[in-house]
Each structure stands twice: as structure tokens, then as C-alpha cells.
Design an enzyme around this catalytic site. Sequence first.
Site, PDB file in Angstrom:
ATOM      1  N   HIS A  32       0.380  -1.793  14.912  1.00 15.84           N
ATOM      2  CA  HIS A  32      -0.079  -0.518  14.386  1.00 15.84           C
ATOM      3  C   HIS A  32      -1.562  -0.520  14.057  1.00 15.84           C
ATOM      4  O   HIS A  32      -2.064   0.424  13.446  1.00 15.84           O
ATOM      5  CB  HIS A  32       0.747  -0.178  13.125  1.00 15.84           C
ATOM      6  CG  HIS A  32       0.504  -1.112  11.963  1.00 15.84           C
ATOM      7  ND1 HIS A  32       0.043  -0.625  10.750  1.00 15.84           N
ATOM      8  CD2 HIS A  32       0.576  -2.460  11.798  1.00 15.84           C
ATOM      9  CE1 HIS A  32      -0.105  -1.619   9.897  1.00 15.84           C
ATOM     10  NE2 HIS A  32       0.200  -2.745  10.517  1.00 15.84           N
ATOM     11  N   GLU A  37      -4.490  -7.940  10.267  1.00 12.50           N
ATOM     12  CA  GLU A  37      -4.250  -7.480   8.893  1.00 12.50           C
ATOM     13  C   GLU A  37      -4.024  -8.692   7.992  1.00 12.50           C
ATOM     14  O   GLU A  37      -3.433  -9.699   8.381  1.00 12.50           O
ATOM     15  CB  GLU A  37      -3.064  -6.505   8.838  1.00 12.50           C
ATOM     16  CG  GLU A  37      -3.017  -5.800   7.492  1.00 12.50           C
ATOM     17  CD  GLU A  37      -2.094  -4.586   7.429  1.00 12.50           C
ATOM     18  OE1 GLU A  37      -1.364  -4.309   8.385  1.00 12.50           O
ATOM     19  OE2 GLU A  37      -2.116  -3.918   6.368  1.00 12.50           O
ATOM     20  N   TYR A  96      11.050   0.183   7.789  1.00 12.54           N
ATOM     21  CA  TYR A  96       9.787  -0.352   8.331  1.00 12.54           C
ATOM     22  C   TYR A  96       9.221   0.585   9.389  1.00 12.54           C
ATOM     23  O   TYR A  96       8.047   0.962   9.354  1.00 12.54           O
ATOM     24  CB  TYR A  96      10.042  -1.747   8.927  1.00 12.54           C
ATOM     25  CG  TYR A  96       8.769  -2.501   9.164  1.00 12.54           C
ATOM     26  CD1 TYR A  96       8.277  -3.372   8.212  1.00 12.54           C
ATOM     27  CD2 TYR A  96       8.038  -2.317  10.332  1.00 12.54           C
ATOM     28  CE1 TYR A  96       7.092  -4.048   8.409  1.00 12.54           C
ATOM     29  CE2 TYR A  96       6.853  -2.988  10.536  1.00 12.54           C
ATOM     30  CZ  TYR A  96       6.390  -3.856   9.571  1.00 12.54           C
ATOM     31  OH  TYR A  96       5.205  -4.503   9.781  1.00 12.54           O
ATOM     32  N   HIS A 133       0.807  -1.219   0.000  1.00  9.77           N
ATOM     33  CA  HIS A 133       0.000   0.000   0.000  1.00  9.77           C
ATOM     34  C   HIS A 133       0.847   1.279   0.000  1.00  9.77           C
ATOM     35  O   HIS A 133       0.745   2.121   0.898  1.00  9.77           O
ATOM     36  CB  HIS A 133      -1.077   0.010   1.111  1.00  9.77           C
ATOM     37  CG  HIS A 133      -0.721  -0.731   2.366  1.00  9.77           C
ATOM     38  ND1 HIS A 133       0.170  -0.245   3.269  1.00  9.77           N
ATOM     39  CD2 HIS A 133      -1.139  -1.927   2.859  1.00  9.77           C
ATOM     40  CE1 HIS A 133       0.299  -1.094   4.261  1.00  9.77           C
ATOM     41  NE2 HIS A 133      -0.473  -2.136   4.030  1.00  9.77           N
ATOM     42  N   ASP A 156       3.859  -7.129  14.112  1.00  7.27           N
ATOM     43  CA  ASP A 156       4.585  -6.301  13.127  1.00  7.27           C
ATOM     44  C   ASP A 156       5.796  -5.584  13.741  1.00  7.27           C
ATOM     45  O   ASP A 156       6.721  -5.203  13.007  1.00  7.27           O
ATOM     46  CB  ASP A 156       3.647  -5.242  12.544  1.00  7.27           C
ATOM     47  CG  ASP A 156       2.803  -5.779  11.395  1.00  7.27           C
ATOM     48  OD1 ASP A 156       3.195  -6.773  10.778  1.00  7.27           O
ATOM     49  OD2 ASP A 156       1.754  -5.183  11.113  1.00  7.27           O
ATOM     50  N   HIS A 188      -2.470 -10.355  15.088  1.00  3.59           N
ATOM     51  CA  HIS A 188      -2.767  -9.194  14.237  1.00  3.59           C
ATOM     52  C   HIS A 188      -3.688  -9.639  13.109  1.00  3.59           C
ATOM     53  O   HIS A 188      -3.430 -10.664  12.461  1.00  3.59           O
ATOM     54  CB  HIS A 188      -1.446  -8.645  13.697  1.00  3.59           C
ATOM     55  CG  HIS A 188      -1.566  -7.416  12.868  1.00  3.59           C
ATOM     56  ND1 HIS A 188      -2.595  -6.510  12.965  1.00  3.59           N
ATOM     57  CD2 HIS A 188      -0.725  -6.921  11.907  1.00  3.59           C
ATOM     58  CE1 HIS A 188      -2.395  -5.524  12.107  1.00  3.59           C
ATOM     59  NE2 HIS A 188      -1.282  -5.749  11.453  1.00  3.59           N
ATOM     60  N   HIS A 241       7.462 -10.161  10.271  1.00  2.34           N
ATOM     61  CA  HIS A 241       8.131  -9.943   8.977  1.00  2.34           C
ATOM     62  C   HIS A 241       9.637  -9.986   9.175  1.00  2.34           C
ATOM     63  O   HIS A 241      10.160  -9.418  10.139  1.00  2.34           O
ATOM     64  CB  HIS A 241       7.795  -8.561   8.410  1.00  2.34           C
ATOM     65  CG  HIS A 241       6.359  -8.373   8.050  1.00  2.34           C
ATOM     66  ND1 HIS A 241       5.758  -8.999   6.978  1.00  2.34           N
ATOM     67  CD2 HIS A 241       5.399  -7.586   8.601  1.00  2.34           C
ATOM     68  CE1 HIS A 241       4.494  -8.615   6.898  1.00  2.34           C
ATOM     69  NE2 HIS A 241       4.243  -7.765   7.877  1.00  2.34           N
TER      70      HIS A 241
HETATM   71 FE1  FEO Z   1       0.084  -4.831   9.854  1.00  2.81          FE
HETATM   72 FE2  FEO Z   1       2.237  -7.057   8.575  1.00  2.81          FE
HETATM   73  O1  FEO Z   1       0.560  -6.340   8.895  1.00  2.81           O
END
Ligand code: FEO
Length: 397
Positions: A145, A80, A192, A24, A164, A78, A225
Site C-alpha cells: 500500500h 514502512e 486489515y 495510526h 503487507d 516495504h 503481519h
Molecule cells: Fe505498511 Fe506493515 O507496514
Amino acid sequence: MKPVTVKDNIYWVGAVDWDVRDFHGYSTNRGTTYNAFLIIDEKVTLVDTVKRSLKDDFLSRIKEIIDPEKIDYIVVNHVEMDHSGSLAEMVELIKPEKVICSKMGHRALLQHFHHDDWPYLVVKSGEEISLGQRTLSFLETRMLHWPDSMFTYVKEDRLLFSSDAFGQHLATSERFDDQVDQAILLEELTKYYANILTLYSPNVKKLLAQVEEMGLPIDMIAPDHGVIWRTNPAMAITAYGKWCNNRGDGNALIIYDTMWHSTETMAKAIATGLQDEGISYKLLNLRYNHRSDVMREVLNASALILGSPTLNNGLLPRMAGFLMYMRGLRPTNKIGAAFGSYGWSGESVKLLNEAMTEMKLDIIDEGFRVKYVPEAKDLSRCVDLGKKIGQALKEKK
Ligand code: FEO
């Protein structure tokens, strides 16, 4: 790739996304990973899932260790979609005894997957559950976040699953911090934070204080990640401590776009003034630098000097887009100044100043504009602007 042992009976079973290049608006030039973990205990537990398109990779890794139907709990740190995209299919397959999430996670899961029949267990900060040999402890990290975000801590292994936080968009065959190039690791950790967490720096500050107060011994941090911090988690924690306090390095960025090189000529003259004052600087032409790479530089900068010519009574589109992006992330505690060339109406400097005022940058000079092509006296004024900013940066140290 096979599963990777993180601790005894704790495995990385996530997925590596070598191809993703945009998150995004954030350029992920080195790809990323979606980390998920399997804990083999009396209650077999899966911590997080992966993006839906990589579900088969993920499932094949789990199957190398255990029949997925033997998983008892799924922890959702999370919601997302990069971490929950395959959740519905996994719940369908596993039929878990519990889907463990925060209160806000529960709400978000319902709003994403519309399943009020899942066996939710909503946990609060400080709550613990036993898996048999191990204990999981939860810490809600709202707005780090997303509202639903939380950490899961394995007490006996001193292992923090940090969602994250402390992540990096870095696809690699390696899984641990000591196996990768440290400069690349720091660059991706910085990028990041800059692009995901700058806006939430006050929350990061509170969280770090809370973790310190709790006295949690942390041997290893496993984010969702990038690589797992097994050797040097202090590197990530120290960096977050610096960034959440908005401490710049005393350097300046000249961020600009140019039409026929007049604004660029001004940028270079401003750089000369900074150099005269002994200030480190970078010239970042938005034509050649992606907004998310520029934000990585902004995180550690102490002055932002923005330049754009006027186009159709406004800014050049790349500068307008960059400002929109940076305003959303709200970097603070920086000196600001503006410059630019124009042909007739000349609004760009005023617009840049308005944007910096809204971002609460410390504007130490009203900036200036030059009609068409700068001449020697204009460039001398640019050098003086650079010197003035350089002096202000030295006073700020
Ligand atoms: Fe906020 Fe890696 O997703």
C-alpha cells in the site's frame, strides 16, 4: 520464541508485538507480528526486518540459526517503519553485500535513513537473482500500500513473501493459518483489508490478474503481519478477489451516534423496516464501536445508513471523525441514506448526504430529520425508509 521453520532452510525470525493497540487510528486489539524471514543458501538472505523496539528479539532469533554477520543480502519489501525500523542497525551490524529493493523503495530508503552509501540493488518486476540453490523473483506492487511495496517469490519453494498484502494484525504463539481459530483469522484478514487496502482496490484487482497471468504456483504466502498461509492461501486470495471487486453481501449497516436517544430511536425504526424486507443489518453506535471495526463491517456491506443529531451546526464529533476516516478509504458500490434529530438549525442530514455524495454512494432517498423527539408518524417514516432501502438491496442482487 524460537525461530520457526517455514520451509527447509527458510525460517521465520520476526517479532510478536503483543502490546500494540493502535496503528495510526486502526485499533489492533489482538496485537500484531512483524514477520521477517531468513533464507540459508549460498547467499544467506534476510527478507525484511522488524519494528525498532523489537530488534533485540529479532536478532536473538537470527543468532539461533546463524551469525548475523554471515548474512549476504537483505531484501526490503516495504519501507514502512514497522518493517524497516531496525534496518539501519542491521545494515551496520551485517554489512551486507546487497540491500535489495524496488526503485521506489530505494528512494524511500534514502528519504528515511539518509544513507546513500548502502550497497543497494534496485530490482524491477520480473527480475531474478540466484541465491545458489534458490532463485528470488521480484514483483513491484506499487501502492499496495506504499509506492515502494514489492513481493519476493522463492521459485523453488513456491513461496511468496507478500509484504503487507494478505496480512492480519494478530499476535499469537502460532505461526501458520491452520493453527489458529479460522473465524478470528477471517475477521482480522477482513479488518486489515478494510482499513489498509480498500482505497487501493483497483490496484489489488490488477495485481491479482497479473499474478494469475504469470501462472505463479503458490504453495505458501508469507505476509509481513500475522500468520503464514501454508494450508489455505486460497482463502486469502479468494477474499481479496471479492473485496477488490467491491461486492457486498446484500446487508445494511446503520451507523450512528446519538445525543438524547432520538437518533437512536430512529435507527431502530429503520432497522424494523429492513427486517420487514428480510434484510440482514447491524446497528453500529459509534460510541461503542471503533471506527476501524466499523470499517471492517463496511467492507462487506451493501448499504450504509448514517445517522447523527445536529451539534453546533454540524455533526456529532464521532460521526465527523468516522466520515473523515471512511472518505479516505473510499468504499464504493453501496447504497446510502441519512437521518438524524435536531433542535433548531438541523444541518446533520444535509452534511451526511454531502459526504456520501462525495464518496459516490448511491443515495436512494434524501433522508430526513426529526425535531427533538420522534413521534409515531416520524417512526413510521423511518420504518418506510428501512423498507425502501431493503427493496433497493433486493433489486440490486
Ligand atoms: Fe505498511 Fe506493515 O507496514
